[in-house]
Design a protein around this motif. Structure first.
Motif, mmCIF file in Angstrom:
data_model
loop_
_atom_site.group_PDB
_atom_site.id
_atom_site.type_symbol
_atom_site.label_atom_id
_atom_site.label_comp_id
_atom_site.label_asym_id
_atom_site.label_seq_id
_atom_site.Cartn_x
_atom_site.Cartn_y
_atom_site.Cartn_z
ATOM 1 N N UNK A 27 0.765 -1.070 -0.297
ATOM 2 C CA UNK A 27 -0.077 0.536 -0.304
ATOM 3 C C UNK A 27 0.511 1.523 -0.169
ATOM 4 N N UNK A 28 2.360 1.280 1.164
ATOM 5 C CA UNK A 28 2.697 2.157 1.240
ATOM 6 C C UNK A 28 3.791 2.331 -0.742
ATOM 7 N N UNK A 29 3.969 1.494 -0.560
ATOM 8 C CA UNK A 29 4.988 1.794 -2.186
ATOM 9 C C UNK A 29 4.060 1.994 -3.774
ATOM 10 N N UNK A 30 2.905 1.646 -3.273
ATOM 11 C CA UNK A 30 2.544 1.031 -4.630
ATOM 12 C C UNK A 30 2.600 0.176 -5.745
ATOM 13 N N UNK A 31 3.446 -1.066 -5.193
ATOM 14 C CA UNK A 31 3.740 -1.746 -6.116
ATOM 15 C C UNK A 31 2.992 -3.189 -5.948
ATOM 16 N N UNK A 32 3.095 -4.533 -6.533
ATOM 17 C CA UNK A 32 2.619 -5.485 -5.999
ATOM 18 C C UNK A 32 3.001 -6.958 -5.073
ATOM 19 N N UNK A 33 2.640 -7.056 -4.389
ATOM 20 C CA UNK A 33 3.048 -7.864 -3.675
ATOM 21 C C UNK A 33 4.218 -8.769 -3.794
ATOM 22 N N UNK A 34 4.542 -9.379 -5.146
ATOM 23 C CA UNK A 34 5.109 -9.928 -5.611
ATOM 24 C C UNK A 34 6.410 -9.067 -5.471
ATOM 25 N N UNK A 35 6.613 -7.865 -5.852
ATOM 26 C CA UNK A 35 7.303 -7.416 -6.077
ATOM 27 C C UNK A 35 8.248 -6.549 -4.460
ATOM 28 N N UNK A 36 6.931 -6.339 -4.306
ATOM 29 C CA UNK A 36 7.811 -6.253 -2.313
ATOM 30 C C UNK A 36 8.925 -7.098 -1.716
ATOM 31 N N UNK A 37 8.111 -8.768 -2.038
ATOM 32 C CA UNK A 37 8.391 -9.825 -1.312
ATOM 33 C C UNK A 37 9.928 -10.055 -2.334
ATOM 34 N N UNK A 38 9.936 -10.076 -3.051
ATOM 35 C CA UNK A 38 11.907 -10.132 -3.853
ATOM 36 C C UNK A 38 12.712 -8.803 -3.502
ATOM 37 N N UNK A 39 11.829 -7.405 -3.049
ATOM 38 C CA UNK A 39 12.657 -6.393 -1.972
ATOM 39 C C UNK A 39 13.498 -7.304 -1.193
ATOM 40 N N UNK A 40 12.266 -7.598 -0.348
ATOM 41 C CA UNK A 40 12.722 -7.933 1.086
ATOM 42 C C UNK A 40 13.472 -9.358 0.998
ATOM 43 N N UNK A 41 13.707 -9.703 0.028
ATOM 44 C CA UNK A 41 14.309 -11.319 -0.398
ATOM 45 C C UNK A 41 15.884 -10.830 -0.445
ATOM 46 N N UNK A 42 16.054 -9.746 -1.187
ATOM 47 C CA UNK A 42 17.481 -9.090 -1.232
ATOM 48 C C UNK A 42 18.117 -8.461 -0.474
ATOM 49 N N UNK A 43 16.957 -7.646 0.707
ATOM 50 C CA UNK A 43 17.905 -7.490 1.497
ATOM 51 C C UNK A 43 18.177 -8.160 2.723
ATOM 52 N N UNK A 44 17.223 -9.321 2.568
ATOM 53 C CA UNK A 44 17.686 -10.404 3.636
ATOM 54 C C UNK A 44 18.796 -10.904 3.345
ATOM 55 N N UNK A 45 19.406 -10.959 1.778
ATOM 56 C CA UNK A 45 20.395 -11.812 1.159
ATOM 57 C C UNK A 45 21.558 -11.293 1.729
ATOM 58 N N UNK A 46 20.999 -9.950 2.352
ATOM 59 C CA UNK A 46 22.930 -8.961 2.451
ATOM 60 C C UNK A 46 22.723 -8.411 3.650
ATOM 61 N N UNK A 47 21.829 -9.401 4.685
ATOM 62 C CA UNK A 47 21.932 -9.546 5.860
ATOM 63 C C UNK A 47 20.728 -8.281 6.808
ATOM 64 N N UNK A 48 20.569 -7.342 6.087
ATOM 65 C CA UNK A 48 20.174 -5.958 6.270
ATOM 66 C C UNK A 48 18.606 -6.187 6.841
ATOM 67 N N UNK A 49 17.967 -7.119 6.574
ATOM 68 C CA UNK A 49 17.189 -7.376 6.967
ATOM 69 C C UNK A 49 16.691 -8.988 7.167
ATOM 70 N N UNK A 50 15.845 -9.623 8.666
ATOM 71 C CA UNK A 50 15.333 -11.259 8.387
ATOM 72 C C UNK A 50 13.958 -11.426 7.981
ATOM 73 N N UNK A 51 13.893 -12.467 6.574
ATOM 74 C CA UNK A 51 12.453 -12.009 6.502
ATOM 75 C C UNK A 51 11.444 -13.457 7.578
ATOM 76 N N UNK A 52 10.521 -12.994 7.253
ATOM 77 C CA UNK A 52 9.321 -13.429 8.432
ATOM 78 C C UNK A 52 8.379 -14.083 7.239
ATOM 79 N N UNK A 53 7.406 -14.697 8.513
ATOM 80 C CA UNK A 53 6.542 -14.907 7.309
ATOM 81 C C UNK A 53 5.673 -13.611 7.155
#
Length: 262
Positions: A27-53
């Motif tokens: 809602x905040x970014x105005x993009x798709x669910x898949x796009x947000x999940x992909x961004x989170x996955x890249x941030x998690x791979x860099x160790x900047x966040x941790x993916x959760x359900x």
């Protein structure tokens, strides 16, 4: 908006709030669910966040004095905590007096108790503000008696300290149900010294003690010890429990199956 710009905004949201939900970010970014999940996955791979359900949380530190807030904790291991809370709920009986420590898994349990009309009457002693709020409907109907300790509020919305300890010292309950920051071969621990003392008081006022801990809690060590494993009657942990936990908890451990995600 470029991917790097989105990821900077996601990272800023996680750092500010401790956690961010996929639905909110969509809602905040105005993009798709898949796009947000992909961004989170890249941030998690860099160790900047941790993916959760359902989103992302700040990466867990290794410092023994780190204490995440309630809103961070409740996002972690969500399906596991729900399964553990359901198993604990199934053990409860009308007429009991229970002590529920503050925590995200015990909060899930309180929600189940509040919705179960068959589990009446019931008395619940708690040092958890969120737990008391979850039980409010039953209290209003006169079906659940909630005893809320006083005390000083922690980042995890627990009431702790001498006032809480003193109120618990005069009470007796059938069972204490505790959520913990971590447990290992040395026992149950928390980063908060005052919370450790209050949790000890909860255990002391109970005839039996059940620990509600998802498998990610095994091997996590906080600054202050709450109790040894010998002081615990039952540990409810999801079926992701590591071999070491199964070995050391032995007869005290009951593993809970976690339903597969739809």
């Amino acid at each position: 908006m470029l991917a790097t710009q989105r990821q900077e905004l996601i990272l800023a949201a996680v750092r500010e709030r401790g956690a961010a939900r996929v639905a909110d970010l969509v809602a905040e970014l105005g993009v798709s669910d898949m796009t947000v999940r992909r961004d989170i996955a890249e941030l998690a791979q860099a160790g900047l966040v941790r993916r959760v359900h359902g989103g992302a949380v700040a990466p867990e530190g290794t410092r023994a004095a780190d204490e995440p807030g309630f809103d961070v904790k409740v996002e972690q291991a969500g399906p596991q905590k729900a399964a553990i809370a359901a198993a604990a709920h199934a053990e409860l009986e009308p007429g009991q007096a229970l002590a529920l420590s503050a925590g995200s898994t015990t909060f899930r349990l309180a929600e189940l108790v509040a919705a179960d009309a068959a589990l009446r009457p019931l008395t619940v002693v708690t040092n958890g503000l969120r737990i008391a709020d979850a039980l409010h409907r039953g209290v209003r109907a006169g079906e659940i008696e909630v005893v809320l300790t006083g005390g000083v509020r922690t980042p995890s919305d627990a009431l702790v300290g001498p006032v809480a300890d003193a109120s618990l010292s005069r009470l007796r309950v059938d069972r204490a149900l505790l959520g913990v920051h971590g447990l290992d071969t040395a026992g149950l621990t928390t980063p908060n010294l005052a919370e450790a003392a209050t949790d000890r008081a909860l255990i002391a006022c109970a005839a039996a003690t059940t620990v509600l801990a998802d498998h990610t809690k095994w091997g996590v060590v906080g600054l202050a010890q709450i109790a040894s494993l010998d002081e615990v009657d039952l540990v409810l942990m999801d079926d992701g429990a590591p071999p070491e936990a199964r070995r050391h908890l032995a007869g005290r451990l009951r593993t809970v199956p976690v339903p597969a995600a739809p």
